[in-house]
Structure formats: C-alpha cells, structure tokens
Design an enzyme around this catalytic site. Sequence first.
Site, PDB file in Angstrom:
ATOM      1  N   CYS A  67       0.805  -1.223   0.000  1.00  0.00           N
ATOM      2  CA  CYS A  67       0.000   0.000   0.000  1.00  0.00           C
ATOM      3  C   CYS A  67       0.837   1.271   0.000  1.00  0.00           C
ATOM      4  O   CYS A  67       0.288   2.361  -0.136  1.00  0.00           O
ATOM      5  CB  CYS A  67      -0.962  -0.023   1.171  1.00  0.00           C
ATOM      6  SG  CYS A  67      -2.080  -1.423   1.035  1.00  0.00           S
TER       7      CYS A  67
ATOM      8  N   HIS B 236      -2.774   8.191   6.463  1.00  0.00           N
ATOM      9  CA  HIS B 236      -3.041   6.899   5.817  1.00  0.00           C
ATOM     10  C   HIS B 236      -4.473   6.485   6.155  1.00  0.00           C
ATOM     11  O   HIS B 236      -5.221   6.083   5.293  1.00  0.00           O
ATOM     12  CB  HIS B 236      -2.020   5.871   6.307  1.00  0.00           C
ATOM     13  CG  HIS B 236      -2.177   4.517   5.695  1.00  0.00           C
ATOM     14  ND1 HIS B 236      -2.075   4.301   4.340  1.00  0.00           N
ATOM     15  CD2 HIS B 236      -2.443   3.298   6.252  1.00  0.00           C
ATOM     16  CE1 HIS B 236      -2.276   3.005   4.091  1.00  0.00           C
ATOM     17  NE2 HIS B 236      -2.503   2.382   5.224  1.00  0.00           N
TER      18      HIS B 236
ATOM     19  N   GLU C 220      -1.382   5.406  14.168  1.00  0.00           N
ATOM     20  CA  GLU C 220      -1.084   6.633  13.437  1.00  0.00           C
ATOM     21  C   GLU C 220      -1.276   7.842  14.352  1.00  0.00           C
ATOM     22  O   GLU C 220      -0.467   8.768  14.361  1.00  0.00           O
ATOM     23  CB  GLU C 220      -2.008   6.710  12.217  1.00  0.00           C
ATOM     24  CG  GLU C 220      -1.376   7.433  11.060  1.00  0.00           C
ATOM     25  CD  GLU C 220      -2.211   7.329   9.790  1.00  0.00           C
ATOM     26  OE1 GLU C 220      -3.236   6.629   9.763  1.00  0.00           O
ATOM     27  OE2 GLU C 220      -1.799   7.969   8.811  1.00  0.00           O
TER      28      GLU C 220
ATOM     29  N   LYS D   7      -9.415   8.446   2.668  1.00  0.00           N
ATOM     30  CA  LYS D   7      -9.900   7.089   2.397  1.00  0.00           C
ATOM     31  C   LYS D   7     -11.342   6.932   2.880  1.00  0.00           C
ATOM     32  O   LYS D   7     -12.026   5.998   2.485  1.00  0.00           O
ATOM     33  CB  LYS D   7      -9.008   6.050   3.072  1.00  0.00           C
ATOM     34  CG  LYS D   7      -7.675   5.840   2.353  1.00  0.00           C
ATOM     35  CD  LYS D   7      -6.959   4.609   2.868  1.00  0.00           C
ATOM     36  CE  LYS D   7      -5.578   4.470   2.247  1.00  0.00           C
ATOM     37  NZ  LYS D   7      -4.625   5.448   2.777  1.00  0.00           N
TER      38      LYS D   7
ATOM     39  N   HIS E 173      -9.984   2.226  -0.169  1.00  0.00           N
ATOM     40  CA  HIS E 173      -8.556   1.933  -0.172  1.00  0.00           C
ATOM     41  C   HIS E 173      -8.153   1.147  -1.424  1.00  0.00           C
ATOM     42  O   HIS E 173      -8.249  -0.073  -1.446  1.00  0.00           O
ATOM     43  CB  HIS E 173      -8.210   1.142   1.096  1.00  0.00           C
ATOM     44  CG  HIS E 173      -6.739   1.022   1.337  1.00  0.00           C
ATOM     45  ND1 HIS E 173      -5.786   1.553   0.498  1.00  0.00           N
ATOM     46  CD2 HIS E 173      -6.051   0.430   2.335  1.00  0.00           C
ATOM     47  CE1 HIS E 173      -4.587   1.281   0.970  1.00  0.00           C
ATOM     48  NE2 HIS E 173      -4.712   0.605   2.078  1.00  0.00           N
TER      49      HIS E 173
ATOM     50  N   PHE F 115       1.727  -3.463   3.871  1.00  0.00           N
ATOM     51  CA  PHE F 115       2.190  -4.817   4.148  1.00  0.00           C
ATOM     52  C   PHE F 115       3.691  -4.895   3.862  1.00  0.00           C
ATOM     53  O   PHE F 115       4.206  -4.210   2.974  1.00  0.00           O
ATOM     54  CB  PHE F 115       1.457  -5.828   3.260  1.00  0.00           C
ATOM     55  CG  PHE F 115       0.066  -6.157   3.741  1.00  0.00           C
ATOM     56  CD1 PHE F 115      -0.577  -5.372   4.680  1.00  0.00           C
ATOM     57  CD2 PHE F 115      -0.602  -7.255   3.235  1.00  0.00           C
ATOM     58  CE1 PHE F 115      -1.861  -5.690   5.115  1.00  0.00           C
ATOM     59  CE2 PHE F 115      -1.884  -7.578   3.660  1.00  0.00           C
ATOM     60  CZ  PHE F 115      -2.508  -6.797   4.598  1.00  0.00           C
TER      61      PHE F 115
END
Lengths: 426, 405
Positions: free
Chosen positions: A176, A316, A327, A348, A353, A412
């Site tokens: 991502c 994010h 975060e 998002k 996403h 990831f």
Amino acid sequence: VTKRRVVITGMGAVCPAGVGVTKLWEATSAGKPMGGRIRKLDPSRNHSRIAAMIPEIDLGFYHVTPEELGDWDPLIGYAVVAAGEAMRQADLQGTSLDRCGVCVGTAIGGVEAMERRFATLVVPEEDQGILPRYPALGGGDVAPSVLWSYSPNTPSVEIAARWGIRGPVTCVSTGCTAGVDAIGYGLDAIRSGDVDWMVAGGADAPVTPICLSAFDVIRALTRRNDDPTGASRPFDSRRDGFLLVEGAGVVVLEELEHARTRNVPILAEICGFGTNCNAFHMTSMHENGEMLAASILLALEDAGLEPGRIDYINAHGSSTPQNDRAETAAYKTIFGPRAYDIPISSTKSVTGHPLGASSAMEVIISTRALQESWVPPTANLVNPSADCDLDYTPREGRRKTLRYVLSNASGFGGLHSAIVIGRGKS
Amino acid sequence: MKRRVVVTGLGAVTAAGVGAEPLWGALTAGQPLFSPITRFPLRDHHPKLAGQVRDFSADRWVPPTLVRQTDISTHYALASVDLALRDASLELDRFDRMRIGTTAGHALGGMDYAESQLYAQWVQGPEAVGPYQAIAWFYAAAMGQISIRWGLKGYSKAFVADRCSSMHAIGSAYRAIQLGRADVIIAGGLEAPLSPFMYRALIGTGQMSSQGYSPFSAEADGFLIGEGACFLVFEELDHARRRGARVYAEAVGYGMSTDCGAGRGLSVARDLCRAHRLALDEAGMQKTIDHVCADGVANLAGDRMEIEAMSNLLDERWGPCRTSVPKAIVGEMYGAGAALQVLAGAMAIERETCLPLAGMSSPTRRIPWAPAAESQRLQSVLIASRGNGGINASLVLKRLDTRDT
C-alpha cells in the site's frame, strides 16, 4: 551539495467518483463517500461483500483502444488513463525523451488477468461441479497476454510506449505504500540527475476473487455490508476494516529549473520523502507507531523542515482499528501538544482503499488542498474512538491557508513512507 | 563528491547449490546444470529442462512456522541473505539498523504458494483461502521477511521489471546509498518460477528453449529457466573501510534505458547501448571494459542486438574484453537473474578470473569469449540486463583501487 528541487507539473486520477483529478477532488473535498455491493464477482460466500468500483471510462479520449483494454488487466487501463491526464496537463512536448522515465507502483499487479486464466484451467467447463484432481491443470496453453497483463511493471511500460519515454521505466511493488514509493523513486531519480522529469504514481485493481478472499480471511476488510458508503470510517469507534477499491493516481514530477524554463504552472513542490521498514510484522505495526513516526521524521529532515511547519496531514487512515490508533500515537510523538492543533484527515473515508494507488491519490489530494487552501474532511467520522482524539476534520472540510502538507502511508511488509509537499509558485 | 558504494558480501541459492562457492565452481567449470523437471507433470510440447535448486532444506534457514507461511522463493531469499551477511562479516548489532535496508527484485510473485491457494479458492470456495496468502504471494513478501528476520529498518523496496527486476533493485540500492538514504543495503533478487501455472505462462512468452541454453551460438533457440535467489551487500565505502571489510568490487556506474518501440519484446541495439553508455559515463570510463556479463537471451535477433550494442559501445575495439553469460549455467532466474550476473561479475574481479562462455559450440558472430576460465586481472565488468517491454539496465563494477583501501 544542494539538492535538485522537484515539482509537480501534471496530475491524473481514476477513482470510483470517475475519471479525472476534478472528480477525485470534488468527492474528497466535499466528503462524499463511494461504495456499493460488489457486482463484478459473486461475493456471497465472503464476509466482506462491498467495494467501490470504477465507472465506465471513455477510452478513445485516453490513447487506449477497446482491443487493448480487452487484452489488459483493468489496472493497466487505469494507469494509462491517469497518466494521459497528467501528461496533458504537464504538456511536455519538445523535452528530451531520453531524460525522463516512468515508475508506476502497484501492490499486486494484474491479478484479475491471471486469475481468470487460472480458473479456466483448473475448472474446465466440462468438469464444472466436479473436483479436479490436485494438482493437475486442465489442458490448454496460456497466452502471452496473460503474463503481460499480470506483470506489475506493465503499466509503466505501456505508459512509456505511448509517450515515447526512453529513460528508466520500472515498478516498485511495495504493497500500500507503492504509489508514494514510486513518487519517492521519481524524486530520487531527478535529484541524482538520471532524469529531468518522471511519470510516477500507483495503480491497483484488487476486486478479484482471490484478493477479496485473501484480505477477507485476515479481517482486513470492512464487513459493514448494509452500509457501503458508511463502511470506510477512519478514526471512528465503529471502524472495522478498509473498503476495497480500484483506481490509479499518477503525477508528472519535474526538476524545478526545467519546469521554470518551460514556463509551465507548478502545482506543488515535493520537498521531502522518508521511508523505512518496521521490521516488526508483515501486516501489523507497533502500537505506538514508532517506525511510522520515524518515517515522517525522515521526510521532514529530507525537506529541511521542523515539524512545526506542517499545516495539514493527509493520513493513511485506512479505517482498520490498529492503523488509525497507531497513526494517532505517531502524530503525538512527532508534533507533541501541537498535534491537537493540526488538521488531519483521511480521504480514504471517501475513496476507500485502492491499495498501491491510494498513496499516490493522496499526494494528488494533498496538492489540491494546497492549491485550494482547503482541508478535506474525514467522512463518516461520527464518534471518534477514545484512542483517536486529534482533530480529524470530521465530516466537514474547512478553509485554511496551507504552506506544507504531510502525506503518509503504511503497507504490508512493514513499510512506512511519508512525503512533504509544499505550495508551488508559478 | 558522491558517496561511493562497494560490494562487501555475497550469497546465492542456485542450481549449483547453496552458497556462492559452489556457484563459482560451476561458473568457472562452464558446465550447465540443467535437469529434467519432475515437480509437476509437463505436457508433451513443454520444455523439459530447468536449473533446479536441489538439496535445499528450508528448515535449515527459515523458522518452521515461517516455512509454511511463505513461498519457496522467500525461503531461497532468506538463505541467500543469511549467507551474504555472513560473507560480509557484518555484525548488525554494532550498527544503526535504521541505516540498513534491503531491496529485492521479484518478477513473478510467490506463485508456488499462490497456486495452492488459487486451487483452493476455485475448487472449494473462498472459505478455503488461508490467512497467509495475503503475505506470501505479493512482491514485497521476501523484502518484508528479510527486514523482520534481521531487524533491518532502513530504506527497503521491492522492484518488478521482468528480467531486469534485480538490476533495478541493485541500481536503486546503489543510488539510495549515494544519496545518503542508507549506509548498507542488501540488494538482489529471488524467483521460484517452477509451479505448474506460472511455468505454462512463461512458455507463452516464446522465449524458452526446447533443448538447451546456448547464448550467442548458432543453435540458440531461447533460454532455460532457473530458480533461486542471489543477494549482495552494498555498502558505503567509508562504512566498509571503518570496519575493515573485504571489498569485492566498487559499483561505479548505473544506467537505465527503454526502447519505447519494442512493444512486448526486447530493446534494439541503440537503446541497449544507451544504458551501457550511461553506466560508463557515470563511471568516467570510455571503451575500457575488461569483461561483459551479457544478458544473453539466446535467440538470434536478441543476441545480434546485444553484440551490436557492445560493438557500438567499444567502437569495435574489444581489446581484452570478453563476454560471459553466467545465467547459461544455472538458468534465467527472472527476478534473481541480473543479481546472479552482478554476483558473478564481483567474484570475477575479486578472483581475477575471466569467466568462460557456457554452451558455446559455434559462435554466430564475432564476439570475444573464453572457452575455459582463465586468470585475468579484470579491472572492470559491465553487467547487462534486459526485459520485455524494451527495458534495459546496466551496471559497471570496478576493482577498488589499492590506493583507496
């Protein structure tokens, strides 16, 4: 040694709101979420059955023929169309085509093209309903177009072919963070003197059976099936995973003097990029977001800016319980008490996403925010969870003069990447 | 003044076995190591030979639970990085891990693992897909596992670019160290293309041979594929000096180019030559290459283009420069192929050896090559890589000047 400065001179996007940066900005600045039931495949045996899909695209306008599209995995079309918009805006005719390149990142590449062919080999039509003997594949060869569509660097190659780009053409495939990593790659390619301009961004098309199942089984996806437009709700106490989406975001990066000489509008400056790896877990991160914080500090250091200079953070904010909590902790680590005063949002909440495309789209949204002096909201944020107590600009955007914007991403593989974007001057 | 970058460690898992030593033995012997594929049923018209990793015990290199959660390509990568770190004598605890990263080329993804999950999905249904599919298949899988295993928290990326993948990973490691983003990067590539569906997809490209891998020869009809992983430790020169590291070679130039008219095939000579020239220009060298590790795609048109590119580069003045294709011994390893060639080039410099050109019986064109390994104090090696879509990437390695050590 002074670094060569890098600016954005073109942008393009394909998202569920439609084709074009204008559509992306209209939806995100107003906080109008997208989403619906998955119709492209039968999701009835999955826990998550919703996604946001790309509407029909008029391709003739975008250098793509219907034949090509039939042969391609969807993400290639998204990337080429987004690049077309960015290239038109940057208007690079007459520049050296040896001194430019392409890097479109993707998390997973052309899975649909591969999976379609795989499925027809495993379950030949005449055997439907019967379990074939593992591991024999049915008869039949695999056409070369399958591997071409599957290969994650094909979007970059197809873009290079369309615009005659003859320099570095590659793909970073870093989950991502791929989109912003590709932009970081472009930044470094310009700084190191390898190129003067670079097409960079991200594209992904993950709404396929295997991708849906793979993310579903690890509970990464939202299961709020009866409320698709309310499903992506970053920082909200009832968030339960991310909304799977397809799309692309592509920018043209250009060396500052090169852009000035051409006398083209400068949309924004890429001031700094920072990236690291948490070396902790493939899909998880430290609860205190320590490595995420470290990646942001690297970006600020690269930009030569104190944390206090950041006016807005495009988070994010994937809408998974852990990410949004970690975060928030990371922002507090970096900004201290001032973390409460900086407007933050996760767009998002609107776009869902689209994996590797998301972090590139967010660079585009951040650039528009700078241009418009507008902080886009976090849609669907009704009841912030207790561990998310910062100012996430809930539901309503707001006017604010912005000088520097931070956009960060996690993915990831344990990757964290952050980018600092500054207001451009023509 | 740019920061300088040297190679201080090597690790490989290939058809020659586990480690750089057995690989070096095979490369200097010049004997190809292809064997019949037995892992899955082949159809009659399928190529039968590949460079297969044998006698590799994943359990020796990878914790048991992780073996089941990862693709075989990741097992190869973890073993290869382990070897490279030992070879470099890099005691990680003494250094800031935020300044150490890994870049990995991987062209095809963890398809050995993914195919089992795809079978499950399509035969039994979505419930049968397991929790590790999401982390075993994707291209950053090995990169992530490497960083976790050794606690590497610095600049780390995964690159995908067909047969150039690991050259792009190495090139970006080189640039990242030059630019100060990291001090040490373990860079290379991995691939395990021998799964039933992926093998069939690769056959579809029409680039594979039905008999053998003989680049630049009259019989050349394609390459044979290989599996494995190769990683090298790239290190900033002063960092290497301070810890008294052995230096194999210095990376001195890197160039990338694209033939945007190539469609889905390979670049023409002019554009390939451009990548070579960019790498030589950065190195400050002109027509003074001692050895070439060529891409050697092993078909008539592709080989001819490559010879033409080299001839143009050297102005026909080959001098002591001879050509080898290390991949022709262990197979075209896709995501790991270019890293294998860089590793071979670094060893050739350090061991002062000109590598032979394997599989060569009757050269089609004038191209200098050695029939057997020879002692030669190579000063520089050019490593070429090419991929479909007209992409090229070239690297120049140079002997580290003794005045520098």
